[in-house]
Design a protein around this motif. Structure first.
Motif, PDB file in Angstrom:
ATOM      1  N   THR A 172       0.816  -1.211   0.000  1.00 26.11           N
ATOM      2  CA  THR A 172       0.000   0.000   0.000  1.00 26.11           C
ATOM      3  C   THR A 172       0.850   1.262   0.000  1.00 26.11           C
ATOM      4  OG1 THR A 172      -1.674   1.256   1.229  1.00 26.11           O
ATOM      5  CG2 THR A 172      -0.178  -0.122   2.522  1.00 26.11           C
ATOM      6  N   ARG A 173       0.391   2.265  -0.708  1.00 27.84           N
ATOM      7  CA  ARG A 173       1.104   3.539  -0.748  1.00 27.84           C
ATOM      8  C   ARG A 173       0.845   4.366   0.516  1.00 27.84           C
ATOM      9  NH1 ARG A 173       5.098   4.001  -4.342  1.00 27.84           N
ATOM     10  NH2 ARG A 173       4.712   6.229  -4.495  1.00 27.84           N
ATOM     11  N   TYR A 174      -0.153   3.942   1.304  1.00 33.99           N
ATOM     12  CA  TYR A 174      -0.437   4.638   2.559  1.00 33.99           C
ATOM     13  C   TYR A 174       0.454   4.051   3.649  1.00 33.99           C
ATOM     14  CZ  TYR A 174      -4.517   6.389   0.094  1.00 33.99           C
ATOM     15  OH  TYR A 174      -5.366   6.991  -0.819  1.00 33.99           O
ATOM     16  N   SER A 175       1.736   4.363   3.584  1.00 30.35           N
ATOM     17  CA  SER A 175       2.710   3.754   4.487  1.00 30.35           C
ATOM     18  C   SER A 175       3.256   4.728   5.527  1.00 30.35           C
ATOM     19  CB  SER A 175       3.872   3.161   3.686  1.00 30.35           C
ATOM     20  OG  SER A 175       4.450   4.156   2.850  1.00 30.35           O
ATOM     21  N   SER A 176       3.210   6.019   5.257  1.00 28.73           N
ATOM     22  CA  SER A 176       3.700   6.982   6.242  1.00 28.73           C
ATOM     23  C   SER A 176       2.667   7.133   7.360  1.00 28.73           C
ATOM     24  CB  SER A 176       3.955   8.346   5.592  1.00 28.73           C
ATOM     25  OG  SER A 176       2.729   8.955   5.227  1.00 28.73           O
ATOM     26  N   LEU A 177       3.142   7.563   8.518  1.00 29.88           N
ATOM     27  CA  LEU A 177       2.238   7.731   9.663  1.00 29.88           C
ATOM     28  C   LEU A 177       1.146   8.741   9.348  1.00 29.88           C
ATOM     29  CD1 LEU A 177       1.545   7.108  12.602  1.00 29.88           C
ATOM     30  CD2 LEU A 177       3.122   8.938  13.280  1.00 29.88           C
ATOM     31  N   ARG A 178       1.513   9.841   8.711  1.00 29.95           N
ATOM     32  CA  ARG A 178       0.521  10.881   8.408  1.00 29.95           C
ATOM     33  C   ARG A 178      -0.552  10.369   7.457  1.00 29.95           C
ATOM     34  NH1 ARG A 178       1.619  16.939   5.839  1.00 29.95           N
ATOM     35  NH2 ARG A 178      -0.589  17.471   5.588  1.00 29.95           N
ATOM     36  N   SER A 179      -0.137   9.679   6.393  1.00 30.91           N
ATOM     37  CA  SER A 179      -1.113   9.191   5.411  1.00 30.91           C
ATOM     38  C   SER A 179      -2.018   8.131   6.030  1.00 30.91           C
ATOM     39  CB  SER A 179      -0.407   8.640   4.172  1.00 30.91           C
ATOM     40  OG  SER A 179       0.370   7.496   4.492  1.00 30.91           O
ATOM     41  N   PHE A 183      -6.049   8.533   6.391  1.00 31.67           N
ATOM     42  CA  PHE A 183      -6.890   7.495   5.808  1.00 31.67           C
ATOM     43  C   PHE A 183      -7.783   6.881   6.888  1.00 31.67           C
ATOM     44  CE2 PHE A 183      -6.618   4.010   2.295  1.00 31.67           C
ATOM     45  CZ  PHE A 183      -7.979   3.783   2.384  1.00 31.67           C
ATOM     46  N   LEU A 184      -7.219   6.621   8.068  1.00 29.84           N
ATOM     47  CA  LEU A 184      -7.979   6.002   9.144  1.00 29.84           C
ATOM     48  C   LEU A 184      -9.111   6.899   9.619  1.00 29.84           C
ATOM     49  CD1 LEU A 184      -8.291   3.584  11.024  1.00 29.84           C
ATOM     50  CD2 LEU A 184      -6.619   4.645  12.560  1.00 29.84           C
ATOM     51  N   ILE A 185      -8.849   8.189   9.743  1.00 36.85           N
ATOM     52  CA  ILE A 185      -9.902   9.127  10.146  1.00 36.85           C
ATOM     53  C   ILE A 185     -11.025   9.133   9.120  1.00 36.85           C
ATOM     54  CG2 ILE A 185     -10.440  11.576  10.458  1.00 36.85           C
ATOM     55  CD1 ILE A 185      -7.601  11.876  11.676  1.00 36.85           C
ATOM     56  N   ARG A 186     -10.649   9.216   7.857  1.00 37.17           N
ATOM     57  CA  ARG A 186     -11.647   9.230   6.779  1.00 37.17           C
ATOM     58  C   ARG A 186     -12.444   7.924   6.748  1.00 37.17           C
ATOM     59  NH1 ARG A 186      -8.335  10.217   3.068  1.00 37.17           N
ATOM     60  NH2 ARG A 186      -8.213   8.240   1.957  1.00 37.17           N
ATOM     61  N   GLU A 187     -11.729   6.814   6.879  1.00 36.38           N
ATOM     62  CA  GLU A 187     -12.385   5.517   6.788  1.00 36.38           C
ATOM     63  C   GLU A 187     -13.292   5.264   7.988  1.00 36.38           C
ATOM     64  OE1 GLU A 187     -13.511   2.362   4.653  1.00 36.38           O
ATOM     65  OE2 GLU A 187     -12.184   3.973   4.002  1.00 36.38           O
ATOM     66  N   THR A 188     -12.911   5.724   9.162  1.00 38.75           N
ATOM     67  CA  THR A 188     -13.768   5.591  10.343  1.00 38.75           C
ATOM     68  C   THR A 188     -15.067   6.361  10.145  1.00 38.75           C
ATOM     69  OG1 THR A 188     -11.828   5.341  11.782  1.00 38.75           O
ATOM     70  CG2 THR A 188     -13.902   5.947  12.843  1.00 38.75           C
ATOM     71  N   PHE A 189     -14.971   7.556   9.596  1.00 36.78           N
ATOM     72  CA  PHE A 189     -16.169   8.355   9.315  1.00 36.78           C
ATOM     73  C   PHE A 189     -17.080   7.627   8.331  1.00 36.78           C
ATOM     74  CE2 PHE A 189     -18.215  11.348   6.359  1.00 36.78           C
ATOM     75  CZ  PHE A 189     -19.081  11.994   7.246  1.00 36.78           C
TER      76      PHE A 189
END
Length: 199
Positions: A172-179, A183-189
């Motif tokens: 996955t390209r979402y590998s940095s802590l910030r990304s 992503f987690l905040i968006r996906e939780t919503f």
């Protein structure tokens, strides 16, 4: 309003906020942990959830999803790949077609590729993929997407009566802590939105 009533209202409000924060936190943790699960047995097809394209090429996020599906295909964990996704921007090819062309260039057989080119959301990806799969009498699926997308996507697939299992993209390209946090905040919503509105 008396001081006692004010105190009770404050306590009730604090209890509500605490319960809400607990629910959000526990859901976010479950989404993160679920993304680490991988179903290693065979399935009939992989459903690759759509993502952005850049001209005639998949975006880095989409490319890694496609690469993972190709690896599953080459390792004979699946027999077919179903690419999903419509047109994101005017004058662009559909995401599914870009995925198909990328896979064809890497020796995936044309007869082993199926596409749907109308969807714009995760739910539409899966609903349309199910119709394509039904036409080809495919019944068991690996859902391919980024790890933090897995919990909501598999829940949607199973609510569509699909025999579906997670296969998160290991690169996955979402590998940095910030990304990952974003992503987690968006996906939780969106997970809560789906639970409430089923969309």
């Amino acid at each position: 309003m008396t001081n006692d009533k004010k105190r009770w209202l404050i306590l009730i409000l604090l209890a509500f906020i605490s319960a809400l924060l607990l629910a959000i936190t526990s859901t976010a943790i479950s989404i993160y942990l679920y993304g680490n699960k991988t179903y290693t047995a065979k399935a009939e097809a992989a459903i690759v959830l759509g993502a952005a394209v850049w001209g005639e090429e998949p975006s880095p996020v989409f490319r890694e999803r496609i690469n993972h599906a190709i690896n599953l295909y080459q390792n004979q964990q699946i027999n077919k790949i179903i690419f999903t996704g419509g047109v994101g921007e005017p004058n662009e090819a559909a995401e599914a077609i870009i995925g198909k062309n990328y896979a064809l260039a890497r020796q995936v057989k044309l007869n082993d590729i199926l596409t749907e080119t109308e969807s714009r959301t995760t739910y539409q990806n899966l609903k349309n993929a199910r119709s394509v799969a039904d036409n080809s009498k495919l019944n068991k699926f690996l859902i391919v997407s980024d790890p933090l997308h897995m919990k909501r996507a598999v829940l949607m697939a199973r609510n569509l009566d699909m025999d579906a299992y997670p296969s998160p993209t290991p690169t996955t390209r979402y590998s940095s802590l910030r990304s990952q946090i974003e992503f987690l905040i968006r996906e939780t919503f969106f997970y809560f939105v789906y639970l409430v509105f089923q969309i």
